[in-house]
Motif scaffolding. Structure first.
Motif, short mmCIF file in Angstrom:
data_model
loop_
_atom_site.label_atom_id
_atom_site.label_comp_id
_atom_site.label_asym_id
_atom_site.label_seq_id
_atom_site.Cartn_x
_atom_site.Cartn_y
_atom_site.Cartn_z
N TRP A 27 47.11 84.92 44.67
CA TRP A 27 45.96 84.30 45.34
C TRP A 27 46.33 82.88 45.70
CZ3 TRP A 27 41.64 87.35 46.11
CH2 TRP A 27 41.69 88.59 45.47
N TYR A 60 46.74 73.16 48.83
CA TYR A 60 46.89 73.88 47.57
C TYR A 60 48.37 74.03 47.26
CZ TYR A 60 42.02 75.00 48.36
OH TYR A 60 40.67 74.90 48.57
N GLU A 78 40.38 85.17 53.33
CA GLU A 78 40.94 85.26 51.98
C GLU A 78 42.42 85.64 52.08
OE1 GLU A 78 39.24 86.75 47.78
OE2 GLU A 78 38.96 88.11 49.45
N PRO A 131 42.23 79.29 45.48
CA PRO A 131 41.26 79.62 44.44
C PRO A 131 39.84 79.64 45.02
CG PRO A 131 42.70 77.84 43.72
CD PRO A 131 42.97 78.07 45.18
N ASN A 132 39.02 80.55 44.56
CA ASN A 132 37.63 80.70 45.01
C ASN A 132 37.53 80.97 46.51
OD1 ASN A 132 36.51 80.21 42.42
ND2 ASN A 132 36.87 78.03 42.72
N SER A 133 38.56 81.60 47.09
CA SER A 133 38.53 81.87 48.53
C SER A 133 37.46 82.88 48.91
CB SER A 133 39.90 82.34 49.01
OG SER A 133 40.29 83.52 48.36
N ASP A 173 47.94 75.91 41.81
CA ASP A 173 46.61 76.48 42.06
C ASP A 173 46.62 78.00 42.16
OD1 ASP A 173 45.22 73.94 42.42
OD2 ASP A 173 46.37 73.75 44.29
N TYR A 174 47.77 78.60 42.42
CA TYR A 174 47.87 80.05 42.62
C TYR A 174 47.66 80.80 41.31
CZ TYR A 174 50.58 78.50 46.75
OH TYR A 174 51.01 77.89 47.89
N PHE A 175 47.20 82.04 41.43
CA PHE A 175 47.15 82.92 40.26
C PHE A 175 47.41 84.34 40.74
CE2 PHE A 175 42.85 82.78 41.83
CZ PHE A 175 42.38 84.08 41.69
#
Length: 140
Positions: free
Chosen positions: A52, A35, A63, A55-57, A39-41
């Motif tokens: 994060w 990643y 997590e 994603p979708n962790s 991909d981070y947010f």
């Protein structure tokens, strides 16, 4: 090749296994391993920010986030859960505050805490603090 179950029987078997017909007949997707920053947010966490990393962790066992806390800010209080947390202080100084104790950490220190202990992280330094924070199972 000894028998061929009906669609209804196949659906019953898959239902017991917790799999839908669509999932059964769909080719598995290749799992993403690497990643990047694209991909981070970010999201708010108390007076700070979670970045994060995966994603979708929440669909995974772990997590990971990077918690950034401005001087004097605190993260949201973590209520008891079944699991554990690990953290590594990347920058600054933080304090883990439980109902009975306080633990002070500086850059380069790590922590491991049982999820049953209600707690929060507070920036007690003179600069911004950043903590790599991993929870298992995922529940941020």
């Amino acid at each position: 090749d000894l028998c061929s179950p009906s669609i209804a029987t196949l659906q019953d078997i898959l239902n017991i296994l917790g799999v839908s017909l669509q999932e059964f007949f769909t080719e598995p997707k290749k799992e993403k391993v690497v990643y990047s920053q694209d991909d981070y947010f970010n999201s708010k966490n108390g007076g700070g920010t979670n970045t994060w990393l995966i994603p979708n962790s929440q669909r995974k066992d772990m997590e990971p986030v990077i918690l950034t806390l401005p001087q004097g800010a605190s993260a949201e209080e973590r209520l008891p859960f079944e699991g554990e947390e690990f953290g590594y202080v990347l920058d600054g100084a933080v304090e883990i505050v439980t109902l009975k104790e306080k633990y002070r950490l500086k850059r380069g220190d790590a922590f491991s805490i049982d999820g049953q202990k209600q707690h929060t992280l507070v920036n007690v330094g003179k600069t911004e603090a950043r903590v790599l924070w991993v929870t298992t199972p995922s529940n941020f």
